[in-house]
Scaffold this active site. Sequence first.
Site, PDB file in Angstrom:
ATOM      1  CG  ASN A  13      -2.060  -0.994   1.094  1.00  0.00           C
ATOM      2  OD1 ASN A  13      -2.364  -1.463   0.004  1.00  0.00           O
ATOM      3  ND2 ASN A  13      -2.686  -1.330   2.207  1.00  0.00           N
ATOM      4  CB  CYS A 126       2.013   8.511  10.321  1.00  0.00           C
ATOM      5  SG  CYS A 126       1.272   7.562  11.684  1.00  0.00           S
ATOM      6  CB  ALA A 158      -3.572   0.897  12.118  1.00  0.00           C
ATOM      7  N   GLY A 161       1.773  -4.150  10.543  1.00  0.00           N
ATOM      8  CA  GLY A 161       3.062  -3.574  10.920  1.00  0.00           C
ATOM      9  C   GLY A 161       2.911  -2.496  11.978  1.00  0.00           C
ATOM     10  NE  ARG A 163      -4.588  -3.147  13.160  1.00  0.00           N
ATOM     11  CZ  ARG A 163      -5.643  -2.584  13.731  1.00  0.00           C
ATOM     12  NH1 ARG A 163      -5.800  -2.677  15.038  1.00  0.00           N
ATOM     13  NH2 ARG A 163      -6.533  -1.929  13.021  1.00  0.00           N
TER      14      ARG A 163
END
Length: 300
Positions: A13, A126, A158, A161, A163
């Site tokens: 993504n 982020c 989320a 990765g 989490r």
Amino acid sequence: MTKALAAIVGSGNIGTDLLYKLLRSEIIEPRWMIGVDPDSEGLKRAADRGVIASAEGVDWLLAQDERPDIVFEATSAYVHRANAPRYRELGIQAVDLTPAALGPAVVPAVNMGEHRTAPNVNLITCGGQATIPMVYAVSRITEVAYAEIVASVASPSAGPGTRANIDEFTITTSRGIETIGGAKKGKAIIILNPAEPPMFMKDTVFCSIPADADRDAITASIHDVAASVQAYVPGYRLRAEPQFDDPTPISGGLARVGIFLEVEGAGDFLPPYSGNLDIMTAAATKVGESFATQILGASV
């Protein structure tokens, strides 16, 4: 126009969203997208847009006669730690979107100018990309004894990765609040919001400041830095004017400023509520363009 050549390593993504941004760049040509899954949606989309797409990994990329000037690594910390020395040996600058943090941490609106020639830079998190500019906006006007940020992101944005790396998020972001934002002490909290429909990323920043700090100057600085971030993250905005609180009996004689942010994604590949991911790919593009300017200038 001559462009710097780039490869995106990682066709998930993040890598795919980054591809769309780089395709719009005036000084970067995303020539390659590299993955390991031949059925990857990212590789298919890259090939459809004339980008060389390979599922044979970094070994294949680095074996080519023509190599990239810049690599954007959107894989995992483990993979980047293995790849980074190989990029460096070949003189390829790396923009690291993983938690590996091998190179200096960069927030484009704050410290990009210090690291244009670095062989490897890291984009922190982020939450760091969204909030560190605001801490910096305050600390360049007055001392910030303590800064605390809360990043609230839509749960569907989320992935596994994120989490699995909540602790790394808080530690890395807290460090960036101090070393880049300029706070003497920093703390970061992340919340995964399960609301439906999913909400945009929302961030709250609190900074402890002297009681006599120039509030007008702080407010002006916040708006100025927010505009700098908006230049590469159009969906980044203040949700309200900065709010100031006077000292209280439990604040140690310090006042406080609260800053309230929202980040809407551009919707290139990821949905608009994924502002937390969009700000990473937008920052990566900005850093890559800074690298490209340096590379192209040196080659003239």
